[in-house]
Each structure stands twice: as structure tokens, then as C-alpha cells.
Scaffold this active site. Structure first.
Site, mmCIF file in Angstrom:
data_model
loop_
_atom_site.group_PDB
_atom_site.id
_atom_site.type_symbol
_atom_site.label_atom_id
_atom_site.label_comp_id
_atom_site.label_asym_id
_atom_site.label_seq_id
_atom_site.Cartn_x
_atom_site.Cartn_y
_atom_site.Cartn_z
ATOM 1 N N HIS A 70 0.826 -1.225 0.000
ATOM 2 C CA HIS A 70 0.000 0.000 0.000
ATOM 3 C C HIS A 70 0.857 1.270 0.000
ATOM 4 C CE1 HIS A 70 -3.869 -2.101 0.903
ATOM 5 N NE2 HIS A 70 -3.080 -2.964 1.501
ATOM 6 N N ASN A 143 -10.410 -2.670 2.412
ATOM 7 C CA ASN A 143 -10.085 -2.701 0.980
ATOM 8 C C ASN A 143 -11.348 -2.432 0.166
ATOM 9 O OD1 ASN A 143 -7.363 -3.278 1.183
ATOM 10 N ND2 ASN A 143 -7.615 -5.482 0.977
ATOM 11 N N HIS A 334 -4.211 1.107 11.985
ATOM 12 C CA HIS A 334 -4.018 -0.154 12.719
ATOM 13 C C HIS A 334 -5.393 -0.752 13.038
ATOM 14 C CE1 HIS A 334 -2.823 -3.170 15.377
ATOM 15 N NE2 HIS A 334 -2.177 -2.492 16.294
ATOM 16 N N TYR A 357 0.666 -4.117 12.413
ATOM 17 C CA TYR A 357 0.561 -2.696 12.058
ATOM 18 C C TYR A 357 1.347 -1.763 12.979
ATOM 19 C CZ TYR A 357 -2.702 -3.817 8.362
ATOM 20 O OH TYR A 357 -3.256 -4.306 7.214
HETATM 21 FE FE1 HDE Z 1 -2.624 -4.730 5.545
HETATM 22 N N1 HDE Z 1 -0.800 -3.974 6.014
HETATM 23 N N2 HDE Z 1 -2.012 -6.564 6.150
HETATM 24 N N3 HDE Z 1 -4.392 -5.564 4.929
HETATM 25 N N4 HDE Z 1 -3.258 -2.977 4.910
HETATM 26 C C1 HDE Z 1 -0.419 -2.711 5.829
HETATM 27 O O1 HDE Z 1 0.728 -1.430 7.418
HETATM 28 C C2 HDE Z 1 -0.932 -6.809 6.911
HETATM 29 C C3 HDE Z 1 -4.761 -6.862 5.025
HETATM 30 C C4 HDE Z 1 -4.508 -2.640 4.475
HETATM 31 O O2 HDE Z 1 -3.182 3.561 3.975
HETATM 32 C C5 HDE Z 1 0.920 -2.418 6.435
HETATM 33 O O3 HDE Z 1 1.199 0.740 7.803
HETATM 34 C C6 HDE Z 1 -0.906 -8.185 7.323
HETATM 35 C C7 HDE Z 1 -6.167 -7.031 4.792
HETATM 36 C C8 HDE Z 1 -4.546 -1.253 4.076
HETATM 37 O O4 HDE Z 1 -1.619 3.382 5.499
HETATM 38 C C9 HDE Z 1 1.323 -3.735 7.098
HETATM 39 C C10 HDE Z 1 -2.023 -8.753 6.749
HETATM 40 C C11 HDE Z 1 -6.639 -5.777 4.542
HETATM 41 C C12 HDE Z 1 -3.262 -0.769 4.304
HETATM 42 C C13 HDE Z 1 0.133 -4.622 6.771
HETATM 43 C C14 HDE Z 1 -2.702 -7.730 6.019
HETATM 44 C C15 HDE Z 1 -5.520 -4.881 4.624
HETATM 45 C C16 HDE Z 1 -2.482 -1.863 4.829
HETATM 46 C C17 HDE Z 1 1.921 -1.819 5.497
HETATM 47 C C18 HDE Z 1 -2.467 -10.201 6.810
HETATM 48 C C19 HDE Z 1 -8.069 -5.371 4.184
HETATM 49 C C20 HDE Z 1 -2.744 0.627 4.034
HETATM 50 C C21 HDE Z 1 2.167 -0.419 5.991
HETATM 51 C C22 HDE Z 1 -2.599 -10.709 8.099
HETATM 52 C C23 HDE Z 1 -8.999 -5.646 5.246
HETATM 53 C C24 HDE Z 1 -3.050 1.548 5.176
HETATM 54 C C25 HDE Z 1 1.336 -0.262 7.147
HETATM 55 C C26 HDE Z 1 -2.578 2.940 4.858
HETATM 56 C C27 HDE Z 1 -1.137 -1.756 5.217
HETATM 57 C C28 HDE Z 1 0.047 -5.873 7.225
HETATM 58 C C29 HDE Z 1 -3.866 -7.978 5.256
HETATM 59 C C30 HDE Z 1 -5.675 -3.479 4.388
HETATM 60 C C31 HDE Z 1 2.645 -4.291 6.700
HETATM 61 C C32 HDE Z 1 0.151 -8.834 8.193
HETATM 62 C C33 HDE Z 1 -6.955 -8.328 4.846
HETATM 63 C C34 HDE Z 1 -5.738 -0.491 3.528
HETATM 64 O O5 HDE Z 1 1.468 -3.599 8.470
#
Ligand code: HDE
Length: 668
Positions: A70, A143, A334, A357
Site C-alpha cells: 500500500h 479494501n 491499525h 501494524y
Molecule cells: Fe494490511 N498492512 N495486512 N491488509 N493494509 C499494511 O501497514 C498486513 C490486510 C490494508 O493507507 C501495512 O502501515 C498483514 C487485509 C490497508 O496506510 C502492514 C495482513 C486488509 C493498508 C500490513 C494484512 C488490509 C495496509 C503496510 C495479513 C483489508 C494501508 C504499511 C494478516 C482488510 C493503510 C502499514 C494505509 C497496510 C500488514 C492484510 C488493508 C505491513 C500482516 C486483509 C488499507 O502492516
């Protein structure tokens, strides 16, 4: 209004528009900022030049690590207004008190590409909302698709490594059309449902303002009596859900890589504030096992016809950021940021996110004090005994920094639940410690089929084309065959067609899941269709009829349709009308519709492609031309749906065409 947040954000601002002397960071006035200190005018620069060193050191460290996923995103401020109290289900203040207006900040993003990648790539879009409530921040980090690729967080690093540019070449940027991604999908059939969404038109939105949002996971709502409900969160855009076509999306990626970011920014600047309604799907605890899927499985949605979406409030984005870095880049979301009345379920993907997060911000934002950055601060007071650390901004006063102190009457003191203290839901848990997956998570294909069955025929075609494109870009025969094998479990016809297009092995018959169930809410075909905030190009070839042009423009404005007048050169047509784009700077892919006005006997050749692609991308086209043969040369069929002869038809018919958006029934 969102005054609290606005005030907070402006509490540490440095405004370069104000007249003030240039100083170093220590406040020393600088007398010369263009030349470094040298030993003689033609001599070497001196180490002693503290001003040069300070300026350069700061510059050298201007970038912070981009988000692991992202990274490419854009954000805006707004407000959330509740329509009716949800007190029956939750005690969360912002979901029960209709008199309150809650400030919000939203960041939209793509997933795969890096910070400078194009906006219109085929990808899932992040839709993350921070509600600055009076009880603390609540982050809905969702999402634009309601399910996810994997079921357990421990697979996320593997999934993301496969999705990102390949490690030996760092190719491709902003695309999942490559071997490692499809290798992962072929080896992990739990992705079947999500990959159907990712290959659908949902992955190429027309505008960030025209996307749905989904919290994806099952959360819990808890009311004041301690009763719990399972809940899924939805955002429904008031402008409807609309997409680009794939060829158009690819062109825009080159013509204007900032297409979505610019569209959002300009809409807000103009006062066309994008709006979404918040919807809740609620399942009482007692019904947890009444479905043919596990409600904890993040690869499953709750069909709206089975669990209706209750619309409870509206979010309006009404203010652009002042500074992209300070706000959009530094915002830290988060899923674990919750308020009393909202709690988690045991979805194993959500559980893992609750760790990830905060952890990621430590390297991205450089330490544990990122909550002090203005965009991340809650609007309510926050006090605890956490101290020091990198980039500590607060001066904590007093002698004590530990809980159970006598010297300071044990302040700050935990708040009892009755006074707003957060209490986790006391779910009864029994079980063995085990690494494994519940059998109830094993049906990978039924909802993938449900999604496909629910699409309109043109949406189904786009989906098969997308699979053929993406797998057609893969090099490994094994990867292609495995991906087709996965499709074959969903629908034999998709598998057969895609296999034929990409030269993969023809799949065996009768392995597909048998179901003709549909969920009409999953198709975009019946979404809201209206013309406001769309954009049309008016192409001028020769001298236009001023009166007619003025009438068109006035009518377009009445419907709040944006327009650009495009000609060979920029010039003032009249005191009020101006050509703002040329055939070089404009491209059909950047508009929702086009009008061609040609008074010359032969249409200017550089317009022909513009008209041809407008027609090819199924968009409405108004024509007022002297040479109808020219249209044929653009492969435009004058009596095709969505083509309006403006020498005869009224402009309002063309505007109805803009509302309709696309004319899929056109054949080339
Ligand atoms: Fe994320 N995800 N994600 N994700 N995600 C990040 O956090 C993660 C998942 C989503 O505009 C990271 O600050 C894991 C689902 C958005 O700043 C990180 C898993 C959904 C954004 C991270 C998921 C999301 C992130 C990268 C599986 C939809 C951007 C930078 C367990 C419900 C937020 C950060 C923004 C961002 C981890 C799966 C949505 C790495 C471990 C499912 C919208 O922490």
C-alpha cells in the site's frame, strides 16, 4: 464540524507564505543561501560551513521507508455523521450519538506498486479510515473488495513476496501479471475467491470516489449490557461503483499516472465532496453456525441477500491535506485501534494484523512515538506512563512514570468500564494449542462461483480477458497450467477459454463446483448511474458556433459535468470561453465522454484516434461534423448506441449517455 482535528493539525504549522527571515534550525538568521563557504572564490568548500552541512544533512534524510504494501496512496479529511443510533448493538459513542460529528481521515491506496507507481494499475485498492472519536481513534483499515487472498496471517509475508516485483529483476512494477504471483495462486487454492475479484473490473476503478469499501474481517459489536454481535463493515459510494476498461486503464497509467489522486483532489477543491454511507451487516452470536461458510473465514463474504446491509451513517470527504508528507505519508493505521463497543473476532488473518501494524511503524516512522505525529493523535486527551524513545515530542512533567504509585496518588489511573474504560469481550475459549486450519475453512470454490454467477455477461467477459492477459504474461508453463487448474475448480468454461487463449493444457471436465446461486449485489451492473462530476472533452476542429457551444456548456454545468475544450492550440474563443487543452495534452482515456465539433471538410487527423478510442472504450460520443466519412475512418458507427448526432439530437440526450456511462452493447 471537524474543527477539533483541524485545530490540532494547525497547532504546529510553519507557514512559508508568511514573511519571515530564513534561519537555520537553531534560529540563526542566514545571510546567504546560494553559495557554500569556500577558501577563495575558486577554492574548495570548507568543512566549517555549518549552514551547508545542516541543509544537506536534512535533505539527505528527507525520505522515510515507504509502506511494505500500500505504498502508493492519497488521502483526505472529512466527517462522519450517524443517521440513527446503533445502541441496540454497540456502546461505541460515535455509533450511538446522532448529535455528534466525527472527524475522519481516509487514505486510499494500491497494494503492489511502490510510492511512485501509477494509479490505474490492476490491483486491490486499500480504503483505510481513521475516525477521531471522543473515545479514542477507531481505524477501519479495509479494501475495495470484501474478501482476501489468504486465511492465516502467517502466510502474508509469502503472499506479498510473491506479489511484489520479482527479487532477481525488480519487475514488474504495479502489476500482478507475473510468474511468482500466479505461482502462489496456483499453489494456494484458498485464494480462488479473491483472485476472481482481483481479475474483475473492481480492480480498475474509474475513481476512488466510485469504489465500495469493506472491512473484510468479521468484528464484534458489544452493547452496554455486554451482549455481542458479529459485524462486517461496508462503505457504499453515493456516486455508484464504476470502473475503467482495461485498455483505458493501461493508457491512463502512461498519460496521467496521478489520475486517481488528481481526480480526488480536484473534486474536493471544487466542492464536489465524495460521500459514502456506512453499512453494517450484523449476525447475532447465536447464529454463528447457521451459514454454509465459516463467518471467521476472511475468504468469505456474507451475501447481502442473506444478511442485509443496514445503512447507519454517512462519510463526507471535504478537505484536502495541506502537506502530503505530514499527513498522507505519516498517517499510521491499525486494525487494533478500537473503541469501547467494538471488538475482534478470531479470524486468524485479523488476529495476525493486530500484531503487524504497530510493528511496521517502528521502522517506517522511526520509533515508538508515531502516535504523537499530529495526523495520528487522537482528539481526546491521552495520558499514560510510556516515556522517552526516538522522536519524543512531549515534555512529560512530574516525578512518577509508573503505575501503582503513591507519590502522585496513582495518577494517571485506569478508568472503570462505566466511565469508558475499554474491556475486552469475555469470549469463552476452549481448545488445544495447535498449528492448523479449521475444516470449516476448506470450501475454496463455492463463493468464487457465486461471484462469477452474479456478474453481468460483459463483466464475465472482462474477467476472462483479465485472466488471459495476466497469465499470458507469465513465462512458466507449470505456473499457467496450475492457475488454469484452479479456475477449473470454479468454472470449466472460464478454464477452457483462458487455457485456449494462453496455450495452457486443456482442463479435465466435471471438476467444477456445481451451483447456480447468485448474489445480485456483487455485480456493478445495477449501480447508481448519474452524470454529476464526470468529465467530457469538447474537441474543436475549425471555428465553433459560439452560441451553440455556450448552450452546451451551460447545460453541462447545470448537471455538474466537468468539461475541457480541446483544440489544436490553446486560445481564447470569447471573453468567457477558453481552449484549455490541446490534441497533444489531452487523451480520450482521461475523459468519460467526448463531443466532436468539426466545421472543416476533413476532420483533423490528430483527433481521429481520440474519437476512435472514445468509441472503442464504450463511452458516449456527441458529434457535430460536416464529414461523416471521417467518423467511419475512426471506426465509429453513427447509429450505434451512445452516439449522438448533435446537429439533430438535444445535448440532454448526450447527458443521459454520460449518466449511463458505457455502452457495452456496441460491437466493433
Ligand atoms: Fe494490511 N498492512 N495486512 N491488509 N493494509 C499494511 O501497514 C498486513 C490486510 C490494508 O493507507 C501495512 O502501515 C498483514 C487485509 C490497508 O496506510 C502492514 C495482513 C486488509 C493498508 C500490513 C494484512 C488490509 C495496509 C503496510 C495479513 C483489508 C494501508 C504499511 C494478516 C482488510 C493503510 C502499514 C494505509 C497496510 C500488514 C492484510 C488493508 C505491513 C500482516 C486483509 C488499507 O502492516
Amino acid at each position: 464540524m471537524d474543527n477539533k482535528k483541524t485545530e490540532q493539525l494547525s497547532s504546529f504549522t510553519i507557514n512559508n507564505e508568511k514573511t519571515a527571515p530564513l534561519t537555520t534550525n537553531q534560529g540563526l538568521k542566514v545571510s546567504e543561501d546560494e553559495f557554500s563557504l569556500k577558501a577563495g572564490l575558486r577554492g574548495p568548500t570548507l568543512m566549517e560551513d555549518f549552514h551547508f552541512r545542516e541543509k544537506m544533512t536534512h535533505f539527505d534524510h528527507e525520505r522515510i521507508p515507504e509502506r511494505v504494501v500500500h505504498a502508493r496512496g492519497t488521502g483526505a479529511h472529512g466527517i462522519f455523521q450517524l443517521y440513527e443510533s446503533m445502541v441496540e448493538y454497540t456502546k461505541a459513542d460515535f455509533l450511538t450519538d446522532t448529535s455528534k460529528t466525527t472527524p475522519v481521515f481516509v487514505r486510499f491506496s494500491t497494494v503492489q506498486g511502490s510510492r511512485g507507481s501509477s494509479d490505474t494499475v490492476r490491483d486491490v485498492r486499500g480504503f483505510a479510515t481513521k475516525f477521531y472519536t471522543d473515545e479514542g481513534n477507531f481505524d477501519l483499515v479495509g479494501n475495495n473488495m470484501p474478501v482476501f487472498f489468504i486465511q492465516d496471517a502467517i502466510k502474508f509475508p509469502d503472499f506479498v513476496h510473491a506479489l511484489k516485483p520479482e527479487p532477481h529483476t525488480e519487475i514488474p512494477q504495479g502489476a500482478s501479471a507475473h510468474d511468482t504471483f500466479w505461482d502462489f495462486i496456483g499453489q494456494n487454492h484458498e485464494s480462488a475467491h479473491m483472485v476472481m475479484w482481483a481479475m474483475s473490473d473492481r480492480a480498475i476503478p474509474r475513481s476512488l470516489r466510485m469504489m465500495e469499501g469493506f472491512g473484510v474481517h468479521t468484528f464484534r459489536l458489544i452493547n452496554a449490557d455486554g451482549e455481542a454481535y458479529f459485524v462486517k463493515f461496508h462503505w457504499k459510494p453515493l456516486l455508484g461503483v464504476h470502473s475503467l476498461v482495461w485498455d483505458e486503464a493501461q493508457r491512463i497509467a502512461g498519460k496521467n499516472p496521478d489520475f486517481h489522486r488528481q481526480d480526488l483532489y480536484e473534486a474536493i477543491e471544487k466542492g464536489d465532496y465524495p460521500e459514502w454511507e456506512l453499512g453494517l451487516q450484523i449476525i447475532p452470536e447465536k447464529d454463528e453456525f447457521n451459514f454454509d461458510f465459516d463467518i471467521l473465514d476472511p475468504t468469505k463474504l456474507w451475501p447481502e441477500e442473506q444478511v442485509p446491509v443496514k445503512i447507519v451513517g454517512k462519510m463526507t470527504l471535504n478537505r484536502n491535506v495541506d502537506n502530503f508528507f505530514a499527513e498522507t505519508e505519516q498517517v499510521a493505521f491499525h486494525p487494533g485501534h478500537v473503541v469501547p463497543g467494538i471488538d475482534f473476532s478470531n479470524d486468524p488473518l485479523l488476529q495476525g494484523r493486530l500484531f503487524s501494524y504497530t510493528d511496521t511503524q517502528l521502522s517506517r516512522l522511526g520509533g515508538p512515538n508515531f502516535h504523537q505525529i499530529p495526523i495520528n493523535q487522537p482528539v481526546c486527551p491521552f495520558h499514560n506512563n510510556q516515556r522517552d524513545g526516538m522522536h519524543q515530542m512531549a515534555i512529560h512533567q512530574g516525578q512518577t512514570s509508573y503505575h501503582r504509585n503513591g507519590l502522585n496518588a496513582n495518577q494517571p489511573e485506569p478508568a472503570p468500564v462505566e466511565l469508558g474504560g475499554y474491556e475486552s469481550y469475555q469470549e469463552k475459549i476452549e481448545g488445544r494449542k495447535i498449528r492448523g486450519r479449521s475444516e470449516s475453512f476448506l470450501d475454496f470454490y463455492s463463493q468464487a462461483k457465486l461471484f462469477y454467477n452474479s456478474l453481468a455477461p460483459y463483466e464475465q467477459k472482462h474477467l476472462k480477458d483479465a485472466f488471459s492477459f495476466e497469465l499470458g504474461k507469465c513465462k512458466s508453463e507449470m505456473v499457467k497450467n496450475n492457475a488454469v487448474a484452479l479456475l477449473n475448480h470454479i468454472d470449466w468454461q472460464i478454464a477452457e477459454e483462458v487455457a485456449g487463449n494462453i496455450g495452457a493444457e486443456l482442463p479435465e471436465k466435471d471438476l467444477e463446483v456445481k451451483s447456480d446461486k447468485k448474489s445480485p449485489a456483487l455485480s456493478m451492473a445495477n449501480t447508481v448511474k448519474q452524470p454529476a462530476t464526470k468529465c467530457t472533452a469538447i474537441l474543436l476542429d475549425g471555428e465553433p458556433d459560439d452560441e451553440k457551444l455556450t448552450h452546451w456548456i451551460r447545460t453541462l454545468a447545470q448537471y455538474n459535468i466537468n468539461y475541457s475544450i480541446v483544440a489544436k492550440k490553446m486560445y481564447k474563443i470569447s471573453p468567457v470561453l477558453k481552449v484549455t487543452d490541446t490534441f497533444d495534452t489531452a487523451d480520450s482515456s482521461l475523459y468519460d465522454a467526448a463531443i466532436l465539433v468539426s466545421t472543416s471538410p476533413e476532420v483533423e487527423p490528430s483527433i481521429l484516434e481520440f474519437i476512435e478510442t472514445t468509441f472503442k472504450h464504450f463511452k458516449p460520443l456527441g458529434v457535430a461534423v460536416e464529414d461523416n466519412n471521417a467518423l467511419e475512418r475512426c471506426r465509429v458507427v453513427l447509429d450505434a448506441p451512445g452516439v449522438y448526432d448533435l446537429t439533430k439530437a438535444d445535448i440532454t440526450q448526450f447527458i443521459e449517455g454520460i449518466a449511463q456511462g458505457r455502452f457495452w452493447e456496441r460491437t466493433l
